[in-house]
Design an enzyme around this catalytic site. Structure first.
Site, PDB file in Angstrom:
ATOM      1  N   GLU A 148     -16.254  74.192 -48.866  1.00  0.00           N
ATOM      2  CA  GLU A 148     -17.513  74.481 -49.548  1.00  0.00           C
ATOM      3  C   GLU A 148     -18.065  73.311 -50.372  1.00  0.00           C
ATOM      4  O   GLU A 148     -18.389  73.484 -51.544  1.00  0.00           O
ATOM      5  CB  GLU A 148     -17.341  75.690 -50.486  1.00  0.00           C
ATOM      6  CG  GLU A 148     -16.951  76.949 -49.767  1.00  0.00           C
ATOM      7  CD  GLU A 148     -16.816  78.150 -50.703  1.00  0.00           C
ATOM      8  OE1 GLU A 148     -17.362  79.196 -50.343  1.00  0.00           O
ATOM      9  OE2 GLU A 148     -16.179  78.041 -51.756  1.00  0.00           O
ATOM     10  N   VAL A 149     -18.159  72.147 -49.786  1.00  0.00           N
ATOM     11  CA  VAL A 149     -18.712  71.028 -50.544  1.00  0.00           C
ATOM     12  C   VAL A 149     -20.242  71.118 -50.496  1.00  0.00           C
ATOM     13  O   VAL A 149     -20.849  71.151 -49.435  1.00  0.00           O
ATOM     14  CB  VAL A 149     -18.229  69.680 -49.979  1.00  0.00           C
ATOM     15  CG1 VAL A 149     -18.767  68.535 -50.819  1.00  0.00           C
ATOM     16  CG2 VAL A 149     -16.711  69.648 -49.920  1.00  0.00           C
TER      17      VAL A 149
END
Ligand SMILES: *[C@@H]1O[C@H](CO)[C@@H](O)[C@H](O)[C@H]1NC(C)=O
Ligand SMILES: *[C@@H]1O[C@H](CO)[C@@H](O)[C@H](O)[C@H]1NC(C)=O
Ligand SMILES: *[C@@H]1O[C@H](CO)[C@@H](O)[C@H](O)[C@H]1NC(C)=O
Ligand SMILES: *[C@@H]1O[C@H](CO)[C@@H](O)[C@H](O)[C@H]1NC(C)=O
Ligand SMILES: *[C@@H]1O[C@H](CO)[C@@H](O)[C@H](O)[C@H]1NC(C)=O
Ligand SMILES: *[C@@H]1O[C@H](CO)[C@@H](O)[C@H](O)[C@H]1NC(C)=O
Ligand SMILES: *[C@@H]1O[C@H](CO)[C@@H](O)[C@H](O)[C@H]1NC(C)=O
Length: 545
Positions: free
Chosen positions: A336-337
């Site tokens: 989840e960057v």
């Protein structure tokens, strides 16, 4: 062919008739192969002897036997709660009136060939357990200590209380080993702090269900409870409370030891470059500064991949962590960057131009590659969330890819099946969590969905199936603290545990329901405040909770 198989069938049928075997014993997770009969032996809990048969002194075996003495011989609800002093039976039954009664079992011999010290990914958990009513003897045999630990858990579940200090156990023959070597549970101690006693209780529950990896998601955006010797400011400034909401080096050591005694690995996760807001409080200049219309807006994003000091900091932090946690594997996160802050930052744009990096996922690759190299230099192996694989980062061949996406959807399989295919076709090992996000709660008997999730149900070859080494139930703690971790997790995670230990053919929730209920009640008798998960019903120690 046809005639032969009929003869074979008859032989099996005859055996079942003679021995009364039904292939089902009241054990959770169910053993690979089990036979039992109506013949039973009596145990006097005050006289029962456990004999250790080992070449060398094996402290893990002594610990496991000590625990088994507590767990096998429960005869009231005292452990379940303060009011639970009423015995299940307060008289001594006359067993000699019963024709299945075959005498006394005075002890069990536990034979272990090698006593390893630290549980690991390839550990051997195989064991056999025989309770012989003709000779009145019992033994557990295992090559490695880990099998003996599992076998003693099984033994404790076979024993029933029938009178004052009086227990019985059926004639039984078990050959057992796990279907998957990696059977984990993620606990998140960043969104809410979880005190040690709850982590210990959870490790107890894991041991009762033969799970073997405690994935400790120890820090995240919201708080940094890990006390670093090298960088004390990380928890001093990043923990919710630096005195009370932290894990000191001593605490961490104790948790690892508690888990080790139960044959449970502690796999620690330091998730980067996203999920790191709390890191920035105690360590200057590591987070990306976000901009709006070309000026800093006071917000921070993921670790800044353009800064050298980020990598020197990580080198030192990970060097410490790699000696603190003995496991060969380290979970490096990478999920989840959010690219929007990187996109807004002019220094990062400049850096990308200089390096010829064209996209933000390539920038993430650049970062991840450097971090993977740091960990590789420490002689550790890594597990990463699947995004790192999806972005095409070069991975070490022994990397394990953690598949989780799809966990929120109603058609999870549509996502994780092709993903398991993608990961394994490239020759990487995978673990699955998409079906087992137990923090996502709903009304009803949701354990059935967890129970029927089959990790091998993707379109892969036999070789690809072998690369799926297990799975993990995840308890993200946005809505979990010490008050509900145990009750919310158990017995729901027991469903995951049986899927990962027992044969693939154990896939009927109808057939499992009775044992599942028994496991639920067993955990209450052993003092865990677990919830009901099957609708109306009761356990004998409910009144004492
Ligand atoms: C154990 O023995 C009892 C008493 O003879 C019998 O009723 C029961 O079916 C047996 N259980 C198993 C699993 O064999
Ligand atoms: C096991 O229990 C005995 C008696 O309670 C105790 O003396 C011994 O130290 C324990 N051993 C371990 C390894 O915990
Ligand atoms: C455990 O037993 C199974 C079944 O017999 C076997 O396939 C496996 O190789 C054994 N594991 C080890 C580590 O010996
Ligand atoms: C940023 O610039 C856009 C376009 O010039 C403008 O519409 C917007 O209001 C500005 N935002 C801020 C927070 O200044
Ligand atoms: C699997 O790989 C195929 C081919 O590269 C790709 O189209 C698909 O999106 C991938 N599936 C998942 C779930 O990542
Ligand atoms: C399964 O995989 C094989 C070989 O890769 C492929 O030919 C086949 O179309 C796939 N089937 C499905 C249902 O995806
Ligand atoms: C359960 O396993 C059997 C084989 O043992 C198989 O025929 C059946 O399709 C499976 N059921 C489900 C729901 O996966």
């Amino acid at each position: 062919m046809y005639a032969l198989s009929l003869v074979q069938l008859y032989v099996v049928y005859a055996l079942i008739q003679i021995q009364g075997l039904d292939g089902e014993v009241d054990v959770w997770p169910h053993p690979q192969s089990a036979t039992s009969s109506a013949n039973y032996l009596q145990i006097d809990s005050t006289k029962f002897v456990f004999t250790e048969k080992t070449v060398e002194k094996c402290d893990l075996l002594t610990h496991a036997i000590n625990r088994t003495k507590q767990l096998a011989f429960i005869e009231n609800c005292a452990k379940a709660g303060v009011r639970g002093y009423k015995p299940f039976h307060n008289y001594v039954r006359n067993l000699k009136l019963d024709h299945n009664f075959k005498g006394v079992l005075s002890g069990i011999e536990v034979e272990v060939k090698t006593c390893e010290q630290i549980p690991h990914l390839e550990m051997n958990e195989n064991y056999t357990l025989v309770i012989d009513s003709k000779t009145g003897t019992a033994h557990i045999k295992s090559d490695a200590i880990w099998g003996a630990i599992r076998g003693l858990e099984t033994f404790s579940q076979l024993i029933s209380n029938v009178g004052h200090h009086q227990f019985v156990v059926n004639e039984t023959n078990i050959i057992d080993f796990p279907r998957f070597g990696y059977r984990g549970m993620l606990v998140d101690t960043s969104r809410h702090y979880l005190p040690l006693h709850v982590l210990y209780e959870n490790l107890d529950a894991m041991a009762y269900n033969k799970l073997n990896v405690f994935h400790w998601h120890i820090v995240d955006e919201q708080s940094f409870p890990y006390v670093s010797k090298k960088f004390p400011d990380l928890s001093l400034k990043g923990a919710y409370n630096p005195e009370t909401h932290v894990y000191t080096p001593e605490d961490v050591k104790n948790v690892i030891e508690y888990a080790r005694q139960r044959g449970i690995r502690v796999l620690v996760e330091f998730d980067t470059p996203g999920h790191t807001l709390s890191w920035g409080k105690g360590q200057k200049d590591i987070l990306t500064e976000c901009y709006t219309n070309g000026t800093k807006n006071g917000k921070y994003g993921p670790l800044d991949p353009s800064k050298d000091n980020v990598y020197t900091f990580l080198e030192q932090l990970f060097a410490e962590v790699s000696t603190t946690f003995p496991d060969q594997y380290f979970h490096l996160g990478g999920d989840e960057v959010d690219f929007s802050c990187w996109e807004s930052n002019p220094n990062i744009k400049k850096f990308m131009n200089e390096k010829g990096i064209k996209t933000y996922s390539k920038l993430e690759d650049y970062y991840m590659q450097k971090v993977l190299d740091i960990v590789k230099k420490l002689d550790k192996s890594y597990i990463i969330w699947e995004e790192v694989f999806n972005n095409g980062v070069a991975l070490k061949p022994d990397t394990v890819v953690h598949v989780w996406i799809g966990s929120w959807g109603t058609d999870k399989e549509k996502y994780w099946r092709p993903e398991l295919h993608n990961v394994t076709v490239k020759g990487y090992r995978a673990i699955l969590s998409s079906c087992w996000y137990l923090d996502l709660i709903s009304y009803g008997s949701d354990w059935k969905g967890y129970y029927t999730c089959e990790p091998h149900s993707f379109n892969g070859t036999e070789e690809q199936n072998k690369l799926v080494i297990g799975g993990e139930a995840a308890l993200w703690s946005e809505y979990i603290n010490a008050a509900n971790l145990i009750s919310r997790t158990w017995p729901r995670a027991s469903a995951t545990a049986e899927r990962l230990w027992s044969p693939k053919s154990f896939n009927s929730t109808e057939k499992a329901a009775k044992r599942f209920h028994r496991q639920n009640c067993l955990m209450i008798e052993r003092g865990l405040r677990v919830q009901p998960n099957e609708g109306p019903g009761y356990c004998q120690c409910d009144y004492a909770l």
